[in-house]
Write an enzyme that holds these catalytic residues in place. Structure first.
Site, short mmCIF file in Angstrom:
data_model
loop_
_atom_site.label_atom_id
_atom_site.label_comp_id
_atom_site.label_asym_id
_atom_site.label_seq_id
_atom_site.Cartn_x
_atom_site.Cartn_y
_atom_site.Cartn_z
N SER A 70 0.80 -1.55 0.03
CA SER A 70 -0.18 0.26 0.28
C SER A 70 1.09 1.34 -0.38
CB SER A 70 -0.96 -0.34 1.39
OG SER A 70 -1.46 -1.41 1.12
N1 SAH Z 1 0.51 -6.03 3.78
C1 SAH Z 1 1.53 -5.97 2.57
C2 SAH Z 1 0.88 -5.34 1.46
C3 SAH Z 1 -0.48 -6.32 1.15
S1 SAH Z 1 -1.02 -7.44 -0.23
C4 SAH Z 1 2.48 -5.27 3.39
O1 SAH Z 1 2.53 -4.18 4.09
O2 SAH Z 1 3.47 -5.15 1.77
C5 SAH Z 1 -2.27 -8.22 0.08
C6 SAH Z 1 -2.09 -10.07 0.30
O3 SAH Z 1 -2.79 -10.50 0.47
C7 SAH Z 1 -0.81 -10.73 -0.68
O4 SAH Z 1 0.28 -10.14 -0.64
C8 SAH Z 1 -1.78 -11.26 -0.75
O5 SAH Z 1 -1.27 -12.62 -1.30
C9 SAH Z 1 -2.50 -11.63 0.31
N2 SAH Z 1 -3.48 -12.26 0.37
C10 SAH Z 1 -5.03 -12.45 -0.46
N3 SAH Z 1 -5.12 -13.18 0.15
C11 SAH Z 1 -5.24 -14.23 0.79
C12 SAH Z 1 -5.51 -14.70 2.19
N4 SAH Z 1 -6.97 -15.75 2.34
N5 SAH Z 1 -4.67 -14.97 3.21
C13 SAH Z 1 -3.64 -14.61 3.15
N6 SAH Z 1 -2.57 -13.40 2.41
C14 SAH Z 1 -4.02 -13.43 1.94
#
Ligand code: SAH
Length: 216
Positions: A70
């Site tokens: 983000s």
């Molecule tokens: N917080 C992160 C950005 C997250 S982007 C940072 O600081 O970089 C959203 C993330 O959620 C992605 O890595 C994606 O793979 C993960 N994601 C999506 N669905 C998910 C699920 N059901 N359980 C765990 N992670 C998930």
């Protein structure tokens, strides 16, 4: 002899100071401890070497598997909304690069972060190790089930767009605890904060946001 090409945090450190000054001027970063955390965490490390040069602009950064970190203003706003406390145990859904978890690691006791994608599970772990972060546990798994092994949590932060607030998250949250999540199935979602009280859930809508979707 000092090798200036190898020691680049000088330049990145200056960019980080500008990013933080900008977020403070906008009133998005307000709390001293959170400002310090933003100054301490090297966002360029989490952006990866290909994108380190755009790490400090106020935009999302692409990471492997088509995901994003983000934008700084969103990480700052969500961190402020979570009201992190030094005693907190926090559950994050979506480790991604590990950046949000690294910010929280400077503010709370322990962060558990779930990541469904195995490549990103490794990416997050590697980045957190490079940044010297020790109080974050990255777990490969589906975050919609939460992480019962380490319950109860003081805070839950969801960093992917979720179609609903799953019961597991609410069950694993302490009374008095806070949860924030982008809720919705479309390109835009509503950022929601929920406080769990002994009488039930208090919900606040905080406006439209755009996150990558939760995957199953
Ligand atoms: N917080 C992160 C950005 C997250 S982007 C940072 O600081 O970089 C959203 C993330 O959620 C992605 O890595 C994606 O793979 C993960 N994601 C999506 N669905 C998910 C699920 N059901 N359980 C765990 N992670 C998930």
């Amino acid at each position: 002899m000092e090798n200036f090409m190898e020691n680049q945090d000088g330049e990145f450190g200056e960019r980080r100071e500008l990013m933080v000054a900008d977020l403070m001027a906008q009133g998005i970063l307000r709390t001293d401890a959170i400002i310090r955390a933003f100054m301490q965490v090297p966002r360029h490390v989490f952006a990866g070497s290909e994108n380190e040069n755009v790490a400090y602009a106020d935009y999302p950064v692409p990471i492997p598997s088509g995901q994003t970190i983000s934008a700084p203003h969103m990480v700052a706003a969500m961190t402020e909304l979570l009201q992190p406390d030094a005693k907190d145990k926090v559950l994050e859904i979506g480790a991604g690069s590990g950046y949000q978890a690294a910010i929280l690691s400077k503010l709370v006791k322990k962060v558990y972060t779930l990541e469904i994608d195995s490549a990103l599970n490794v990416f997050a772990k590697t980045n957190l190790a490079k940044a010297g972060v020790k109080n974050v546990l990255v777990i490969e798994g589906d975050g919609s089930k939460g992480y019962a092994k380490a319950k109860p949590f003081d805070k839950v932060i969801v960093t992917c767009a979720t179609p609903e607030i799953f019961d597991s998250w609410v069950r694993q949250l302490k009374i008095g605890g806070l949860l924030i999540a982008p809720v919705g199935a479309g390109f835009y979602q509503e950022l929601v904060r929920i406080k769990k009280t002994s009488k039930g859930l208090e919900k606040t809508n905080l406006g439209a946001v755009a996150f990558v979707p939760l995957r199953r």
